[in-house]
Scaffold this motif. Structure first.
Motif, mmCIF file in Angstrom:
data_model
loop_
_atom_site.group_PDB
_atom_site.id
_atom_site.type_symbol
_atom_site.label_atom_id
_atom_site.label_comp_id
_atom_site.label_asym_id
_atom_site.label_seq_id
_atom_site.Cartn_x
_atom_site.Cartn_y
_atom_site.Cartn_z
ATOM 1 N N ASN A 83 0.873 7.015 -6.650
ATOM 2 C CA ASN A 83 -0.195 8.002 -6.840
ATOM 3 C C ASN A 83 0.304 9.417 -6.565
ATOM 4 O O ASN A 83 -0.075 10.383 -7.269
ATOM 5 N N GLN A 84 1.108 9.558 -5.514
ATOM 6 C CA GLN A 84 1.653 10.883 -5.206
ATOM 7 C C GLN A 84 2.570 11.376 -6.326
ATOM 8 O O GLN A 84 2.587 12.568 -6.656
ATOM 9 N N THR B 155 2.095 1.858 -3.525
ATOM 10 C CA THR B 155 0.995 2.354 -4.369
ATOM 11 C C THR B 155 0.707 3.819 -4.066
ATOM 12 O O THR B 155 0.440 4.638 -4.971
ATOM 13 N N LYS B 156 0.720 4.149 -2.787
ATOM 14 C CA LYS B 156 0.502 5.543 -2.394
ATOM 15 C C LYS B 156 1.593 6.442 -2.963
ATOM 16 O O LYS B 156 1.320 7.556 -3.441
ATOM 17 N N SER B 157 2.838 5.964 -2.946
ATOM 18 C CA SER B 157 3.942 6.755 -3.510
ATOM 19 C C SER B 157 3.772 6.944 -5.012
ATOM 20 O O SER B 157 4.060 8.026 -5.562
ATOM 21 N N ALA C 77 0.837 -1.220 0.000
ATOM 22 C CA ALA C 77 0.000 0.000 0.000
ATOM 23 C C ALA C 77 0.858 1.250 0.000
ATOM 24 O O ALA C 77 0.510 2.266 -0.642
ATOM 25 N N SER C 78 1.985 1.213 0.677
ATOM 26 C CA SER C 78 2.862 2.384 0.727
ATOM 27 C C SER C 78 3.450 2.686 -0.638
ATOM 28 O O SER C 78 3.532 3.864 -1.052
#
Length: 858
Positions: free
Chosen positions: A793-794, A789-791, A786-787
């Motif tokens: 997206n950011q 994926t979040k990176s 998840a981390s």
């Protein structure tokens, strides 16, 4: 009636005596009939006849022979024995009387007097002219050494020489009777009792001989000292053999006792007496005190320094060795063979009862088999060392199936001397040394069957009423037949009646994951619960999910035994626990205190690990319940091995699922969408950012693929190249009937599990350390799905911003830590695997090929 004295031999010497014919006949008749008196010729005068035997028994006379009349019941011949209380010692007094009475006595009369004395001395009773040796003390001397006698020096030299040849019989007889009286005590066991009974029977023949000699002395005019020697000469050799045996048995606990006593006694007696007199301790009083102490401690001292009496197998071993050493003497071999046969009968009866019924009857701990009664079937549920099977019934000498003898372990007595034989029942008779393991196993197998409540059938090949001995081939055949019968019966009980093979197959499918789909179903159902800490996860919920997965996915044999499977939580992580087991770190504090500092540091690390909570997935394991007697084969010791392999495979399976889920996540839009910065961003910066982000995304894909490939290769290697081939070997041996004994079955099962643990790299500290770091890196990387994926997206959102993406450097730094860590431990692990594959564990060669394929793909 009065015994007849040969007149023809005396008649020729009559003129040398100043007595009438009537007086002379009365004197010689009195000498031949007297049994004990020291008044033979005290009142004889030249003018009148001697005092007759009846006159000397007039009440009121101070006659020592009748002082201890109350002891007649115990010793009927006590009328002959002089009491030591109230009368002076008989040695000096007797010698004085002998000197008075032998002056001028003809040789024929001396011979008659000596014959009279010898008939009592040969029974151990002191005579008039044959008395106790001056150095002999009934209170102080060891009765097992026998009574020593001496002959009056005033006797004719030819008679004295012949008497001295006969006197050892008395010493032998008294020593043997003392030995029989002492060793008949209940604490010396059945073998000693049987030996004493056999010796007692032999002494009955000796006593019968003495009775016949006394009858000949009383009735035959031709009975002489030479004839007495002729009749007792063969008995002298027999009793000497018995005496040597009793002496060796009496001193077997301390071989130096006999030598030290004989060497130091004469040198220290005079000095000790003088010292005692100077201290005011009379020699007689001190000897009386020491006598009481010796009598009270004789039984304990006979047990030797080891605290174990000379009994059981040790007695048989001593007799067997003596018989072998004296095999050149037919009489000795016959005598010792008869004693060995008689004394070995109780031992053989105990052996026969043990190997035929599995019931150990050994009240005096004489048998080579020992039972630890505190170990029972209840210990099987918590026994991780197979204590019930390996330690409930053992050999007293510490011998085991692998041929070693653990004589240093608790419960095995030390030898009598350095390199000597073991004491008591721990000493196996030499004739049974090769058969001791079969004796142990035959009874142990039958005992297991008896514990199951099954009636033990009698093997028809057994002979019930045969009188077997140690040197009888039928005894060894009986042991061999009993062992084969017990082993065959227990194997049939385990393999057929108790369905051992279906149980092992279900264990393999439940714990080895190779053909079980229920585990994947369980991991899917309990995904949420397994992400909690081990203390927070609900075992009740996990057990219900396990039952649901088993009901859905198991069938056939697995469905029969699914009720025996349950979920438990381990107390620590798999790799931490295994590293503690396989790593031996003995820290001893040195003079500089470095050891103490290291110990404190290790203690702090341990406390830190205890406070750190582990996830439920890392502590999850399965337990399997079986009942007796299958719990002997599927014991806690083997269940623990199954659990270690299961946790190893479960962790791999979990990491594989996590990395596969990460791959699914990487198929979503943030990872597949084409990225293009906003038009406000300069073209050169936009191209650089696009290239940098695409490289970062590819490196994440590549690292995830390498980790997934590594986990899959390890899982495939463990499942298809370690567990399956080894299981097929074990299954083939069991189904083909190649396992001939129960112990071999247990050993093959444990060897199978140990081989699996070794080839799965769980027994080497270096391999385990490198592998654990590597697999933890993979699982941690999967947790950051998840981390990442979040990176991503950011990064896509920042591409549309005028100032561009400022956090790309942090993303690269975070990813590079995983890459560096994985690459380092992968290289270390590969080097360790290659080293062990080329030196110790050839079975790791296929894994080397698999890991090199991952390395080549980078």
């Amino acid at each position: 009636m009065d015994p007849y004295t040969p007149r023809s031999r005396i008649g020729g010497r009559k003129k040398n005596i100043t007595l009438s014919a009537k007086e002379y006949t009365k004197v010689t008749g009195t000498i031949a009939s007297v049994r004990r008196t020291r008044q033979y010729m005290e009142d004889e005068t030249a003018e009148g006849p001697p005092i007759t035997f009846m006159k000397k028994l007039v009440p009121g006379r101070d006659e020592p022979s009748f002082i201890a009349e109350t002891s007649f019941v115990r010793a009927p011949l006590n009328s002959r024995v002089v009491s030591s209380s109230g009368v002076p010692k008989s040695n000096s007094k007797g010698k004085g009387k002998a000197k008075d009475t032998l002056d001028g006595v003809p040789v024929d009369i001396q011979e008659a007097l000596l014959l009279e004395d010898l008939l009592f001395v040969l029974m151990g009773i002191e005579g008039t002219y044959i008395t106790y040796h001056p150095n002999y003390s009934p209170e102080d001397d060891d009765p097992l050494q026998g009574v020593r006698f001496s002959v009056s020096p005033l006797l004719d030299p030819s008679l004295r020489d012949l008497v001295e040849r006969i006197l050892p019989l008395a010493t032998y007889y008294t020593a043997i009777t003392s030995f029989i009286e002492l060793r008949s005590h209940v604490d010396f066991g059945l073998v000693n009792h049987a030996l004493c009974a056999a010796m007692r029977d032999m002494l009955k023949d000796y006593q019968t001989l003495l009775a016949q000699l006394e009858h000949a002395f009383s009735t035959s005019p031709q009975f002489t000292l030479q004839k007495l020697w002729f009749y007792v000469h063969p008995t002298l050799h027999t009793l000497s053999l018995l005496y040597l045996l009793t002496t060796e048995l009496a001193t077997a606990d301390d071989p130096s006792t006999a030598l030290s006593d004989s060497d130091s006694a004469s040198a220290s007696d005079s000095e000790e007496d003088a010292r005692n007199e100077a201290l005011g301790l009379g020699g007689t009083k001190l000897k009386a005190v020491l006598s009481e102490i010796n009598k009270g401690s004789r039984l304990g001292a006979d047990a030797g320094t080891s605290g174990i009496a000379v009994k059981g197998g040790e007695v048989l071993a001593i007799m067997y060795e003596r018989m072998q050493n004296m095999s050149g003497d037919p009489a000795a071999r016959t005598l010792y063979g008869a004693l060995l046969h008689s004394s070995g009968r109780p031992y053989i009866e105990m052996v026969q009862a043990w190997i035929r019924t599995g019931h150990l009857v050994d009240p005096y701990e004489e048998l080579c088999v020992k039972e630890s009664k505190f170990i029972d079937r209840g210990t099987l549920e918590m026994d991780y060392t197979d204590e019930y099977w390996e330690r409930r019934y053992t050999l007293r000498d510490g011998s085991t199936m692998n041929g070693s003898s653990k004589r240093h372990q608790a419960g095995v007595p030390p030898p009598r001397t350095v390199g000597g034989r073991l004491p008591g029942g721990a000493c196996v008779p030499p004739a049974l040394e090769r058969w001791k393991l079969k004796i142990l196993l035959a009874g142990k197998y039958l005992n297991v069957i008896r514990e199951c409540g099954i009636e033990i059938g009698r093997d028809p090949s057994h002979a019930d009423d045969e009188d077997l001995s140690m040197d009888d081939e039928k005894l060894y055949k009986s042991i061999d037949d009993a062992y084969s019968h017990a082993n065959r019966t227990l194997l049939q009980l385990l393999l057929q009646d108790q369905q051992l093979m279906p149980r092992l197959r279900s264990l393999k499918r439940f714990f080895f994951l190779s053909q079980s789909s229920f585990l994947t179903h369980l991991l899917d159902l309990s995904h949420t619960e397994l992400r909690k800490s081990a203390k927070s996860a609900s075992l009740v919920k996990l057990q219900s999910l396990l039952d649901l997965a088993l009901n859905t996915d198991t069938q056939g044999e697995d469905a029969m035994f699914r009720e025996d499977l349950r979920v438990i939580m381990a107390g620590s992580g798999l790799y931490e626990w295994l590293l503690k087991v396989v790593s031996v770190n003995g820290i001893i504090a040195g003079e500089d205190g470095e050891g103490a500092d290291a110990y404190e540091e290790q203690k702090k690390e341990k406390e830190k690990d205890d406070k750190k909570q582990i996830l439920a997935i890392d502590a999850l394991t399965l337990d399997y319940t079986v009942k007796f007697p299958l719990s002997l084969v599927i014991s806690r010791k083997t269940i623990l091995r199954y659990q270690l392999i299961f946790r190893f495979l479960l962790h791999l399976k979990h990491v594989e699922q996590s990395l596969s889920s990460m791959w699914i996540e990487h198929k979503t839009s943030p990872w597949r969408r084409a990225t293009r910065p906003a038009d406000t961003v300069p073209q050169s910066l936009a191209d650089d950012w696009h290239t940098d982000f695409e490289n970062w995304r590819k490196r994440v894909f590549l690292l995830r693929a390498r980790m997934l490939s590594f986990v899959q290769q390890i899982l495939a290697f463990a499942t298809f190249e370690v567990l399956e081939p080894n299981w097929r070997k074990l299954e083939g041996r069991l189904e083909a009937g190649k396992v001939e004994t129960v112990d071999q079955l247990l050993r093959d099962h444990v060897d199978f599990l140990d081989t699996c643990l070794k080839e799965c790299m769980l027994t080497s500290s270096k391999l385990l350390r490198a592998y654990s770091r590597l697999i933890v890196t993979c699982s941690t990387f999967a947790l950051y799905t998840a981390s990442f994926t979040k990176s991503a997206n950011q990064a896509l959102a920042a591409a549309d911003m005028p100032e561009g993406d400022q956090a790309m450097a942090k993303r690269w730094d975070f990813l590079s830590k995983f890459e560096t860590n994985f690459n380092h431990w992968f290289k270390v692990h590969l080097d360790c695997v290659q080293y062990y594959a080329s030196s110790e564990n050839v079975s790791l060669l296929p894994l080397v090929v698999r890991l090199n394929s991952i390395k080549a793909a980078v």
